[in-house]
Write a protein that holds these residues in place. Structure first.
Motif, PDB file in Angstrom:
ATOM      1  N   TYR A 115      31.766 -22.544  10.775  1.00  0.00           N
ATOM      2  CA  TYR A 115      30.771 -22.422  11.848  1.00  0.00           C
ATOM      3  C   TYR A 115      31.329 -21.691  13.066  1.00  0.00           C
ATOM      4  N   ASN A 142      29.116 -17.587   4.246  1.00  0.00           N
ATOM      5  CA  ASN A 142      30.082 -18.642   3.912  1.00  0.00           C
ATOM      6  C   ASN A 142      30.224 -18.809   2.400  1.00  0.00           C
ATOM      7  N   ASP A 158      24.665 -18.928   5.661  1.00  0.00           N
ATOM      8  CA  ASP A 158      24.961 -19.626   4.396  1.00  0.00           C
ATOM      9  C   ASP A 158      25.466 -18.633   3.352  1.00  0.00           C
ATOM     10  N   ASN A 201      32.046 -24.721   4.057  1.00  0.00           N
ATOM     11  CA  ASN A 201      31.901 -24.982   5.487  1.00  0.00           C
ATOM     12  C   ASN A 201      33.237 -25.130   6.215  1.00  0.00           C
TER      13      ASN A 201
END
Length: 746
Positions: free
Chosen positions: A354, A383, A380, A706
Motif C-alpha cells: 500500500y 500488486n 490490485d 499486500n
C-alpha cells in the motif's frame, strides 16, 4: 412443517428469478429512460420489502428503500424512511451528514410541486430551511457531502445501462443497481452547482478565510489557510493542522475550528498547493511546523496559544511538532497517528504494498490524486502482477509504471534506524514533552500500533506525563471523527457512538480556555468494553487487564485444555512453498454462512467457554520455533467463534522474526535451531466473550500480494526474489509456544 418451508423456499427463488419489463430503447434514449425509471422503482420496492428482506430491517434495507422511493418520485416517503433509518441505526450526527444531498433534492422536488416553483427556486427554499436546522458542526461538513463526483456517477450509470443493451427485461439485482446509479447522477447533477454557490455565500457571511504563502528560513514555501468566524473580533487560541492532503479539507478543518470559537490554521506540507519545493513526506515536518507555530502565535488574531489536531499523517505531524517543542504550543490531539517506521510504511519491520499507492496519492500533483488512489482495480492488478512475477519488492514501483525515489529510499531503511528516529521524538526526547496530550485510536484502526507506540514511549520516559487516551471500537476514520454504528459489519454499543470532534474541542476548551475536563476522561486510559455498553477507566495501559490466560499451540485431542501447559514437548509442522503462486485457499468452516481463511496458517481451537470472559488489552507471549531458513514473517490471528456460529476477529499480529527482539538491528535465525520469537505490538481489543464461545488461534506465515515476501535467505528482504526461496519453508511450531491473552475482571 417441511411442506411450508419448501413453499417458502420456492417463493423466495421465484422472487429472486423475477424480471421486470424495461425497454431496450431506454438504454440509448435519455427521455425514455427518464419516463421508465419511476415505474421500474415501483416494481422493485415490493421485492425489497418481501418476506426475505423485511424482517431484518438492516442498514442495506433502509438505504435501498429511500433511494427507490426517490426514483419512484415519492419524496415524502423517502424523507420518512430516512427518519426511521436514523432512529434505528444513525451514527452520531451521521444521519444528516450522510444523506443531506438526497434530502436537499427531495425537499426541493416537494417544494417545486407544492408551490409550482422553478426547480432552482425550490432548491434554494429547501436549502435555506434544511441548512438552518443543522448544528454548526454539521454545517461545516455540507460542502464535502454535496461535492459528489458527477462525472463518475455518469460513468457508472453508463456501465449499468450498457449491460442492458438489446434486452427488454431486467432482473432484481440489476434493477436495483440501475436505480441507485440513476439516482446519484440525477441528484448531484441537479443540486451540486447551485448548492455549492449557496454554501459559498453562507461561508462568506459567517467566516473570514485567507490563504497565504509562508517562506521558511531555509527558503521553502508553505501554503497556509486561516479561517476565522466573522463575529469573533478578539484574539483567540489557534488550532493548527498540518495537512499533506491539500484540497477541500483545508477549509473544512479551518471552519471546524472556527465554529468552536477558535482560529483555524491549516498549513500544507512542502510541495503541496502553491509550494514548488520537493515533496518528501514525513521528512521535514518537525522543522517546518516549529516555524509555522512561531508565525501564527504572533498574528493579531492569535492570543499566543496554539493547539494541534488531526488524524493519520496529521496525527504523526503533531508528534513531529513536539520533537522540538515551541513555547506557544500548549496541547496536541493526535488521532490515529501514523507511527512512522513503526506501523507505516512497515508494520513491525514488514513493508506493505500500500505504501506505493499512498506515495503516488500525495505526490502525483499539488493536491491529491483521488482518481488514481481510489482505482482499486489498478492497484490490485499491480500488486498481483508483482506477486505473480516473483520479482523483488523493489521492483514494485517499476511494475506500476512509475518509479519512485521515495519508495526506494524507504526500502533502504528496513530497521527503525536514524532515518525514522529523527522525524519524531525518540527515547529521551519524550521526557521533555510536558504539555497535555489527548490521543484517540480504535480497536480497528490501521494505525493503532503507531498511536499507542507514542503513548507508551511518552509514559515510559516521562512518568508524570499529562497524557490521556481514548480507545474504543473505531476504525481509522471513526477514531478521528465519530463512532460509526457499524464497524467491520458488526454493530457497536450505543455508548461508544461518541463524537470525536466534540471530545477534541471540549479538550481544547479545557486546556486553552480553562473549561471543564471532558466527562469521558475519568482516568488516563479510557476504553470501551464491547458487548457490555460500558466504558472503563484505568490509570495506565497495562491496567486494561487484570490477569492473563495462556493459549498454548496444542491440539486439544492430546490435552484437556489449550489453556494448560502441555505435559510433554512436541511440535506441529507447517510447510510453505514460496514458489507456488497459485496456492489453493483453505478455510476453517465456522458455520454454513461463515468461514475463516487459513491459507498459509495452521489453527488451534479452544474448548467451549463455560463462562463469560472479558478479553481486554493486546495479546503477548512467545513462539518457540525451528525453521530451515534464516528468517520468516509470522502472521497471527485470534478469533472468537460466537455461540451463534459467527466469527469475530479479536486481534492480529505480524512481525519479521529477525527484528522481533530488536526493531533496529536485525538478527537472523539459525536454521534448524530452536528459537523464541516474542509477540509484541499486537492489536489491542476489549470485548466480552460470551459463555458458549470458543477461541480460534491462527499462526502462520505472511505470503500475500499486500506485503513484502520474506524468502528467508538472509539478504535484504526488499532485494530477494523468488529465486532466493530455495526449498520450501518448514516450520516446527512447538507446543510450549503460547499467546498470552489479557483478561479483565472488575
Amino acid at each position: 412443517m417441511k411442506f411450508k418451508i419448501l413453499l417458502a423456499l420456492i417463493f423466495v427463488n421465484l422472487m429472486q428469478a423475477q424480471k421486470f419489463y424495461f425497454p431496450k430503447t431506454a438504454v440509448t434514449d435519455s427521455m425514455i429512460l427518464e419516463k421508465q425509471m419511476p415505474g421500474l422503482a415501483l416494481q422493485v420496492i415490493p421485492q425489497l420489502q418481501s418476506a426475505k428482506n423485511k424482517p431484518e430491517k438492516n442498514i442495506d434495507f433502509f438505504d435501498n428503500l429511500f433511494r427507490l422511493q426517490m426514483v419512484a418520485t415519492d419524496y415524502q416517503k423517502s424523507i420518512t424512511t430516512l427518519s426511521e433509518y436514523r432512529n434505528l441505526f444513525a451514527d452520531h450526527n451521521m444521519g444528516d451528514n450522510k444523506f443531506i444531498g438526497y434530502e436537499f433534492y427531495s425537499l426541493a422536488k416537494m417544494a417545486e410541486k407544492a408551490g409550482n416553483l422553478p426547480f432552482n427556486k425550490a432548491l434554494q427554499t429547501a436549502f435555506d430551511k434544511k441548512y438552518e436546522s443543522l448544528s454548526p458542526s454539521l454545517k461545516t461538513r455540507v460542502p464535502l457531502i454535496v461535492d459528489g463526483d458527477v462525472r463518475e456517477y455518469r460513468k457508472t450509470l453508463a456501465k449499468v445501462l450498457e449491460k442492458q443493451k438489446d434486452k427488454d427485461s431486467i432482473d432484481y439485482k440489476s434493477a436495483l443497481a440501475l436505480c441507485k446509479a440513476y439516482l446519484n447522477t440525477k441528484t448531484y447533477s441537479s443540486i451540486k452547482p447551485q448548492i455549492m454557490q449557496l454554501l459559498a455565500s453562507k461561508d462568506k457571511e459567517d467566516f473570514i478565510t485567507e490563504t497565504k504563502d509562508l517562506k521558511t528560513k531555509n527558503g521553502n514555501t508553505l501554503t497556509i489557510t486561516i479561517v476565522r468566524k466573522r463575529k469573533n473580533t478578539s484574539p483567540l487560541p489557534v488550532i493548527l493542522t498540518n495537512n499533506i492532503y491539500a484540497g477541500p479539507f483545508d477549509e473544512y478543518f479551518g471552519k471546524r475550528a472556527a465554529i468552536y470559537n477558535y482560529v483555524g490554521a491549516i498549513v500544507n506540507t512542502r510541495g503541496k498547493r502553491n509550494s514548488n519545493d520537493v515533496n518528501n513526506p514525513f521528512e521535514h515536518e518537525s522543522q517546518d511546523i516549529y516555524e509555522v507555530i512561531d508565525w501564527v502565535s504572533k498574528q493579531p488574531w492569535s492570543n499566543g496559544k496554539v493547539g494541534m489536531i488531526g488524524g493519520s499523517y496529521l496525527g504523526f505531524s503533531q508528534w513531529a511538532a513536539v520533537k522540538k517543542l515551541h513555547p506557544a504550543l500548549k496541547t496536541i490531539v493526535p488521532q490515529v497517528a501514523v507511527g512512522i517506521g513503526i506501523d507505516y510504511p512497515a508494520q513491525n519491520n514488514i513493508f506493505m504494498s500500500y505504501m506505493l499507492q499512498w506515495i503516488q496519492y500525495v505526490t502525483n500533483n499539488k493536491l491529491t490524486d483521488e482518481a488514481d488512489f481510489s482505482n482499486a482495480v489498478k492497484w490490485d492488478s499491480i500488486n498481483t502482477a508483482w506477486y505473480k512475477s516473483g520479482k523483488s519488492f523493489r521492483a514494485l514501483d517499476s511494475i506500476s509504471g512509475k518509479p519512485s525515489k521515495i519508495f526506494q529510499r524507504w526500502l533502504d531503511h528496513p530497521g527503525y534506524d536514524q532515518y525514522w528516529q529523527k522525524m519524531v521524538p525518540y527515547k529521551e526526547d519524550f521526557s521533555k514533552i510536558n504539555i497535555p496530550i489527548l490521543t484517540t485510536t480504535g480497536y480497528y484502526d490501521d494505525d493503532q500500533i503507531g498511536a499507542l507506540y507514542y503513548y507508551k514511549q511518552h509514559l515510559k520516559y516521562n512518568k508524570n506525563a499529562d497524557h490521556y487516551l481514548v480507545i474504543g471500537p473505531y476504525n481509522h476514520g471513526g477514531a478521528q471523527s465519530y463512532g460509526f454504528t457499524y464497524v467491520n459489519g458488526n454493530p457497536i454499543d450505543p455508548v461508544a457512538r461518541i463524537s470525536i470532534d466534540e471530545l477534541a474541542f471540549s479538550w481544547f476548551d479545557y486546556i486553552l480556555k480553562g473549561g471543564k475536563k471532558p466527562d469521558i476522561l475519568k482516568d488516563k486510559v479510557n476504553f470501551q468494553v464491547m458487548n457490555t455498553n460500558t466504558w472503563k477507566h484505568v490509570p495506565e495501559l497495562d491496567k486494561m487487564h487484570t490477569s492473563t490466560l495462556r493459549f498454548y499451540l496444542q491440539d486439544r485431542k492430546n490435552n484437556s485444555s489449550v489453556f494448560n501447559k502441555p505435559p510433554t514437548k512436541s511440535f506441529t509442522r507447517q510447510t510453505v512453498d514460496f514458489k507456488d503462486r497459485n496456492t489453493k485457499d483453505t478455510y476453517y468452516k465456522v458455520s454454513k454462512k461463515d468461514s475463516i481463511k487459513t491459507t498459509n496458517s495452521i489453527y488451534f481451537e479452544s474448548e467451549v467457554l463455560d463462562k463469560d470472559l472479558i478479553i481486554s488489552g493486546n495479546p503477548a507471549g512467545f513462539f518457540t520455533v525451528s525453521i530451515n531458513k534464516k528468517d520468516f514473517d509470522t502472521d497471527t490471528y485470534l478469533y472468537q467463534i460466537q455461540p451463534d456460529g459467527k466469527s469475530f476477529l479479536l486481534s492480529t499480529h505480524m512481525v519479521r522474526a529477525s527484528y522481533a527482539k530488536n526493531n533496529i538491528n536485525r538478527k537472523l535465525l539459525k536454521p534448524n535451531e530452536v528459537e523464541q520469537i516474542p509477540i509484541n505490538n499486537s492489536f489491542f481489543m476489549s470485548k466480552k466473550i460470551e459463555k458458549g464461545s470458543k477461541l480460534l488461534l491462527l499462526v502462520g506465515v505472511n505470503k500475500s500480494p499486500n506485503w513484502q515476501i520474506n524468502y528467508g535467505s538472509g539478504k535484504d528482504v526488499s532485494d530477494e526474489t523468488i529465486k532466493d526461496s530455495g526449498e520450501p519453508l518448514e516450520i516446527k511450531w512447538y507446543n510450549d509456544s503460547y499467546v498470552e491473552i489479557p483478561v479483565y475482571k472488575d
